[in-house]
Scaffold this motif. Sequence first.
Motif, short mmCIF file in Angstrom:
data_model
loop_
_atom_site.label_atom_id
_atom_site.label_comp_id
_atom_site.label_asym_id
_atom_site.label_seq_id
_atom_site.Cartn_x
_atom_site.Cartn_y
_atom_site.Cartn_z
N PHE A 67 23.63 24.84 34.32
CA PHE A 67 22.13 24.17 34.05
C PHE A 67 21.34 22.51 34.81
O PHE A 67 20.40 21.89 34.78
CB PHE A 67 22.86 23.45 33.43
CG PHE A 67 23.56 24.52 31.73
CD1 PHE A 67 22.68 25.55 31.81
CD2 PHE A 67 24.58 24.34 31.58
CE1 PHE A 67 23.36 26.53 30.34
CE2 PHE A 67 25.56 25.68 30.66
CZ PHE A 67 24.96 26.61 30.95
N THR A 123 26.33 21.37 32.30
CA THR A 123 25.83 19.35 31.40
C THR A 123 26.65 19.30 30.37
O THR A 123 27.45 19.40 30.37
CB THR A 123 24.86 20.63 30.74
OG1 THR A 123 23.51 19.00 30.74
CG2 THR A 123 25.25 21.20 29.32
N ALA A 168 16.20 15.21 33.14
CA ALA A 168 16.87 14.77 31.85
C ALA A 168 15.95 13.63 31.45
O ALA A 168 15.11 12.98 31.75
CB ALA A 168 18.23 15.55 31.46
N PRO A 204 22.72 16.71 33.54
CA PRO A 204 22.78 18.18 34.57
C PRO A 204 23.39 17.73 35.91
O PRO A 204 22.97 16.60 36.73
CB PRO A 204 21.09 18.98 34.90
CG PRO A 204 20.20 17.83 34.86
CD PRO A 204 20.89 16.26 33.93
N LEU A 262 16.69 24.47 31.16
CA LEU A 262 16.20 24.78 29.72
C LEU A 262 14.83 24.21 29.12
O LEU A 262 14.49 23.37 29.91
CB LEU A 262 17.31 23.44 29.68
CG LEU A 262 18.73 23.69 30.04
CD1 LEU A 262 20.00 22.67 29.18
CD2 LEU A 262 19.49 25.20 28.77
N GLU A 269 15.58 19.81 32.86
CA GLU A 269 14.66 20.27 31.52
C GLU A 269 13.59 20.96 32.35
O GLU A 269 12.42 20.29 33.03
CB GLU A 269 14.21 18.90 31.01
CG GLU A 269 13.35 19.22 29.42
CD GLU A 269 12.95 17.96 28.70
OE1 GLU A 269 14.50 18.04 28.32
OE2 GLU A 269 11.86 18.17 28.25
N ILE A 274 20.49 20.10 23.97
CA ILE A 274 19.97 20.82 24.97
C ILE A 274 19.69 21.85 24.12
O ILE A 274 20.02 22.63 23.27
CB ILE A 274 21.15 21.11 25.62
CG1 ILE A 274 22.06 21.85 25.14
CG2 ILE A 274 21.39 20.22 26.90
CD1 ILE A 274 23.26 21.98 26.18
N MET A 313 16.33 19.30 26.86
CA MET A 313 17.87 18.67 27.50
C MET A 313 17.55 16.72 27.74
O MET A 313 17.26 16.68 28.68
CB MET A 313 18.24 19.03 29.38
CG MET A 313 19.22 18.26 29.75
SD MET A 313 19.63 18.38 30.86
CE MET A 313 20.56 20.11 31.47
#
Length: 752
Positions: A13, A49, A516, A43, A35, A17, A637, A38
């Motif tokens: 992950f 994550t 994130a 990450p 993702l 994001e 997430i 997040m």
Amino acid sequence: MAIAPASTVLTSFNGGEASPRMAGRIDLRRYFTSLKRMTGFLPLSQGPTQAAPGTIFVENALAPCRLIPFEPYVTQGYVLELSEFHMRFYTNDGRMMNTAGDFPLQIATPWTYDQARTLDYHGSIDVMYFAGGGIPPQELRRLTPSTFDLIALALDRGPIGQSNSDETLTLRASAATGNVTITASAAVFAATDIGRLIEIEAADYSDITSWEPGIIVANGDIITWDGKVYQCVMSYGPRGTGSNPPVHDSGIEWDGGDKRLASTPDDDPYGVPWQFLYTRFGLAKITSFTSATVVQADVIDHLATSLITKASWRWALGAFSNTTGWPDAVVIWDESLVLFHSLTSTGYVSVKGDLLNYQRRDSSGDFQQDLAGQFTLPNRDQVRWMAADRVLLLGATRGEYAVERIIVNTDQPSPPQFKVTLQQSNGSAQIKPVQAEGAMLFVQRAGRKVLELAYAFQSDRYKAPDATRFADHIGAPGFVDMAWQQEPERFLWVVRKDGTLASLTYMPDEEVIGWATRQLGGGWLATSICRITDPTGERDQIWLSAQRYESTVVLRMAKIWELGDDQAEQWFVDLGLSYSGPPITHFPGAGHLEGEEIYALADGVPIGPIHVDSSGAFDLPVAASRVIAGLMFPARIVTLKLEAGNKEGTAQGKRSRIADLRLRVTETQGIRVSVLDPEAPENAFDEPDSWLTIETRVPTDPMNQAVPLYTGDLDCDTVGAYDDGMTIAIERELPTNCTLLAMIPAPEVNDE
């Protein structure tokens, strides 16, 4: 209708994001590590994550403030709280108090809060240099580990601005030393010039005899040699000069051997002692203003006596003043203090090895390469930051520049030479950059992108790729501050204008660039951020200032969770407080959380919500000896549309559902899972019926103590309805850790 089984596994992950623009890029490997959302998670470089750490309440700030790091030594770091005309200090995890211990250690500053937000700074052991805010540059000195002094920077002999070129515009002086009157032939001065330097060169030396060997001189005679002026100082009658011309620039020296028995001066010069007086270039500082043509000044370097009767057009005023403005960027580079003045687009470089000395001429009045110098950016560009790398890097409004010192091989006097090269044309915001992983990370002019300025050997120039290119939405609100955390994990922390934190896991050599977000709990908004090393010198600490309504607080980010940490030490709440001692149920001292609903970790057991009363106290249902309590913050997430594939090819665009889901976790507790239509609005996750809480207690866990954090695979009985693809959401609902190693869904894809 045929149903084709499909399988997939998400094992990493660290793509973080992803931008909404990435939603269709299943052709990229990055799609499978990214993702849709997040927040409240980080990450990690290895792929998992993990829940982002909480924050520790340190103190209420005096007022809205900016935090600046000051680290004289790796085990002695300070955080400076700069508010309206005040500075407070933090070290060893807390705020510093005065010697009596009854009031915060505090000193006065010349900056408003708005000015403090624009300051540039650079530290050098026990000194911190500040520039900007339209205020004269300042220096903060650490006199002892607990005493500090902030004073205006005492620059020596400069910097001097551009020389006058109008031969009709002249200056003359009433005397050569002391406090003198300087008169201009036309309007030159302003009332705001008080404190400004004036350099004046003698118009000529026609009234002074040049030194020669073997000439007869008497006590008090004045001569000139090599641009310097000397006076004969001897207590006996006239005598002949020696054979060695005077070249000294201070004190008294002889020009010969002091031979008193020579038959005639022509055959054997006697030698004479000479007192150095001055050079062609005098220096004075304006002390009072009379008119645009008349000022008073204190002489620093002896003015030429010829200026009393013969005005000179060869003069220059100091580069900085209340008239011309003050430098707005500062850095130590190549053993010099560089001050940049955006009004003139000029950088002033001190004498190498002498940070405050801006002397630009030698004792003969000539420029020299080892003295102070200056460089100018093209197109009147304004600098937003400077940073020392293999060269001097500058981020300006129009682009990014590299400045190099050039050594000129010449026998002629020459000022320092600098080569200014435009590297990129992005433009920079006025946010201090950070050096990380061989790159200078800086915010682009619009404040929405973080760029990686790094040297590229192949092109012999600095490149600046966009670190937000796969998550451009992260910077949409605009960035305002940032800090680099290297230990125990590598994160760039950025404060956004909306008060949300953004984090970037940054290991470019491993192709790990994952963003994130991190919102503070309780509606608190982050305003400033900085990094110092913790008191042990082992890990980096992130400090924050945050505001809500009329309140401002100083926070310290809790330590990032590491494998094997004590379960009772989980810190996943904001503005948190802690207690260690005999078991108790009543806890006062949470005044900053008055009226809030908080969560607590009591001897490792999550409890909440708990109400904090009007006195700032709260009660636990059971006594505990180790308590961590504070505000919960969003932690969720959400995956992108799953791509499993089937016999017909891609699963994208086909009706599908999640028939089963398995999560592989380590040291995890307090999470819930949901499966929804990927096109559903974000608030669809707020529906209680859409979540399944995952139980991590196993039959062998004891019932009379905290449930141990779980490591292993968790089966989730989540079956979604058929729709156009599915997304999986995981949310942390307790103040406990969650480290997700892999996600193993079993989608069913309709092959029609």
